[in-house]
Design an enzyme around this catalytic site. Structure first.
Site, PDB file in Angstrom:
ATOM      1  N   CYS A  50      13.285  13.174   5.057  1.00 49.59           N
ATOM      2  CA  CYS A  50      13.041  12.838   6.465  1.00 49.59           C
ATOM      3  C   CYS A  50      14.091  12.955   7.317  1.00 49.59           C
ATOM      4  CB  CYS A  50      12.377  11.401   6.518  1.00 49.59           C
ATOM      5  SG  CYS A  50      11.192  11.114   5.098  1.00 49.59           S
ATOM      6  N   THR A  62     -13.834   9.303   8.934  1.00 44.59           N
ATOM      7  CA  THR A  62     -14.254   9.753   7.792  1.00 44.59           C
ATOM      8  C   THR A  62     -13.025   9.832   6.845  1.00 44.59           C
ATOM      9  OG1 THR A  62     -16.142  10.719   9.007  1.00 44.59           O
ATOM     10  CG2 THR A  62     -15.656  11.469   6.815  1.00 44.59           C
ATOM     11  N   THR A 122       3.617   6.429   4.875  1.00 42.91           N
ATOM     12  CA  THR A 122       4.138   6.018   6.214  1.00 42.91           C
ATOM     13  C   THR A 122       3.075   5.020   6.898  1.00 42.91           C
ATOM     14  OG1 THR A 122       5.320   7.852   6.370  1.00 42.91           O
ATOM     15  CG2 THR A 122       4.906   6.740   8.506  1.00 42.91           C
ATOM     16  N   GLN A 149       8.204   5.090  -4.067  1.00 38.98           N
ATOM     17  CA  GLN A 149       9.058   5.487  -5.290  1.00 38.98           C
ATOM     18  C   GLN A 149       8.668   4.910  -6.588  1.00 38.98           C
ATOM     19  OE1 GLN A 149      10.966   8.154  -5.031  1.00 38.98           O
ATOM     20  NE2 GLN A 149      10.668   8.725  -2.692  1.00 38.98           N
TER      21      GLN A 149
HETATM   22  C1  PLP Z   1       7.899   9.237   0.954  1.00 41.49           C
HETATM   23  C2  PLP Z   1       8.078   7.920   1.206  1.00 41.49           C
HETATM   24  C3  PLP Z   1       7.146   7.297   2.151  1.00 41.49           C
HETATM   25  C4  PLP Z   1       6.320   7.880   3.050  1.00 41.49           C
HETATM   26  O1  PLP Z   1       5.347   8.343   2.518  1.00 41.49           O
HETATM   27  P1  PLP Z   1       4.341   9.653   3.215  1.00 41.49           P
HETATM   28  O2  PLP Z   1       3.142   9.572   2.346  1.00 41.49           O
HETATM   29  O3  PLP Z   1       5.412  10.698   2.654  1.00 41.49           O
HETATM   30  O4  PLP Z   1       4.241   9.198   4.330  1.00 41.49           O
HETATM   31  C5  PLP Z   1       7.455   5.803   2.287  1.00 41.49           C
HETATM   32  N1  PLP Z   1       8.439   5.078   1.619  1.00 41.49           N
HETATM   33  C6  PLP Z   1       8.984   5.607   0.702  1.00 41.49           C
HETATM   34  C7  PLP Z   1       9.948   5.019  -0.064  1.00 41.49           C
HETATM   35  C8  PLP Z   1       9.122   6.956   0.405  1.00 41.49           C
HETATM   36  O5  PLP Z   1       9.755   7.694  -0.501  1.00 41.49           O
END
Ligand code: PLP
Length: 389
Positions: free
Chosen positions: A328, A240, A75, A182
């Site tokens: 989510c 850090t 994210t 993904q």
């Molecule tokens: C899971 C996911 C995210 C977010 O990654 P996190 O490390 O969980 O914040 C972003 N983009 C896609 C396509 C995801 O599947």
């Protein structure tokens, strides 16, 4: 039906940390606890570990280690790329392009930009879940600064023609970012061949720990500093480092590249078997998104006349984990923006579930899941008021 099993079919939401990964991480909590910014031996040990991890993550996507910047999540990498890219180029223009099916990490970053006075174009996708090159060509303008198109979708698994879309964006003078969270570990990725300027990655989707991500930033792309503070991550992302987490990410990336063909073929085979059984044994379903350009482990299916939420709960009672929408958004009742974008009618969106197969899935898991699913669907349909037949 046989004995109750625990079957996890939600590898797109997260994956278990592999034993080798956990083992690689452990010493960095205890004996090798040094701060990588410290100049004495303890610190340098940690720093060396970070460098190794950077090489491992870079290796998974064909990048140079110096082009990998660790973040606190996928994210965060998405936010940095989209907001940072738009801010950096705002002297050129204030137009940003993304798609209707992005993860919320990109969509909400675009919405933030819109509130700050940027203009955002959301490219549509076809019923197959794919972005059309012509649509991107038509949307690009003189003042377009950045185009962000996800590599593979987290709900329907569809894989975009990234190299082609990137070339089109570059021809119009725009930066190109792709969310490959993904795709990594499931599809072969070579940033050089793709030509992308930025690419987001996340450890916990590839059998690494949660809370670590990375942004690939192509050499020469001078994205502004995202977190202000110390000199970590070449001064661009201060704080850090999460040393143990990063070490785990590196190990996971290394493992993801090993036996790649065998692993992904096995996963695709199990997914195809699952689809074949569902199609053959459960009537009135629809597969969402095309089957060809798709992640090996993903399938998204609508079961007409019933609620996906109810299916999910019945499966959970039998020990099977699947999801409705993305992890989510599954707590909210808003219909999936992805299924909406590919034209699934709203009542059918509510009848959809996503199943994702991974490295630890075996055929017996799939059989148990389909047996359970079949019973759940029959039961729900027999009591469903929506059942028009
Ligand atoms: C899971 C996911 C995210 C977010 O990654 P996190 O490390 O969980 O914040 C972003 N983009 C896609 C396509 C995801 O599947």
């Amino acid at each position: 039906m046989g004995e109750k099993r625990q079957v996890y079919l939600d590898y797109s939401a997260t994956t278990p940390v592999k034993k080798e990964v956990a083992a690689a991480m452990l010493p960095y909590f205890t004996e090798h606890f040094g701060n990588p910014s410290s100049l004495y031996t303890f610190g340098q040990e940690a720093k060396t570990a970070l460098r190794t991890a950077k090489e491992q993550v870079a290796g998974l996507v064909g990048a140079q280690a110096s082009e990998i910047y660790f973040t606190g999540s996928g994210t965060e990498a998405d936010n940095w790329a989209v907001v940072g890219g738009a801010m950096w180029k705002r002297g050129k223009g204030r137009h940003v392009i993304t798609t209707e099916i992005e993860h919320h990490a990109v969509l909400h970053s675009a919405e933030y930009l819109a509130k700050e006075g940027f203009e955002v174009t959301y490219l549509p996708v076809g019923a197959d879940g794919l972005v059309r090159a012509e649509d991107l060509k038509g949307a690009l303008r003189e003042d377009t600064t950045i185009v962000s198109v996800m590599f593979a979708n987290n709900e329907i698994g569809t894989v975009q023609p990234i190299a082609e879309l990137c070339r089109i964006a570059h021809d119009a003078g725009a930066l190109f970012h792709t969310d490959a969270v993904q795709a990594a570990g499931s599809l072969p990725i070579d940033v050089g061949a793709l030509g992308v300027d930025m690419m987001s990655l996340s450890a916990h989707k590839i059998y690494g720990p949660k809370g670590v991500g990375a942004l690939y930033i192509k050499k020469g792309v001078n994205l502004p500093t995202y977190i202000h503070g110390g000199a970590q991550e070449s001064g661009k992302r201060a704080g850090t480092e999460n040393v143990a987490g990063i070490v785990g990410f590196g190990k996971a990336a290394e493992l993801a590249g090993q036996d790649f063909e065998t692993r992904t073929k096995k996963i695709a085979g199990l997914r195809d078997y699952l689809v074949e059984r569902v199609q053959g044994e459960i009537p009135d379903i629809r597969i969402n998104g095309c089957l060809e350009a798709r992640l090996p482990g993903n399938i998204n299916i609508t079961f007409k006349y019933i609620e996906g939420e109810a299916i999910m709960l019945l499966l959970d009672m039998a020990g099977v984990s699947v999801s409705t929408g993305s992890a989510c958004t599954s707590a909210s009742l808003a219909p999936s923006h992805v299924l909406k974008a590919i034209g699934v009618p709203v009542d059918e969106i509510h009848g959809s579930i996503r199943m994702t197969v991974g490295d630890f899935t075996v055929k017996e898991d799939v059989d148990y899941a389909v047996d359970t699913l079949k019973a759940a669907v029959e039961k729900l349909r027999s009591i469903s008021a929506l059942n028009g037949r």
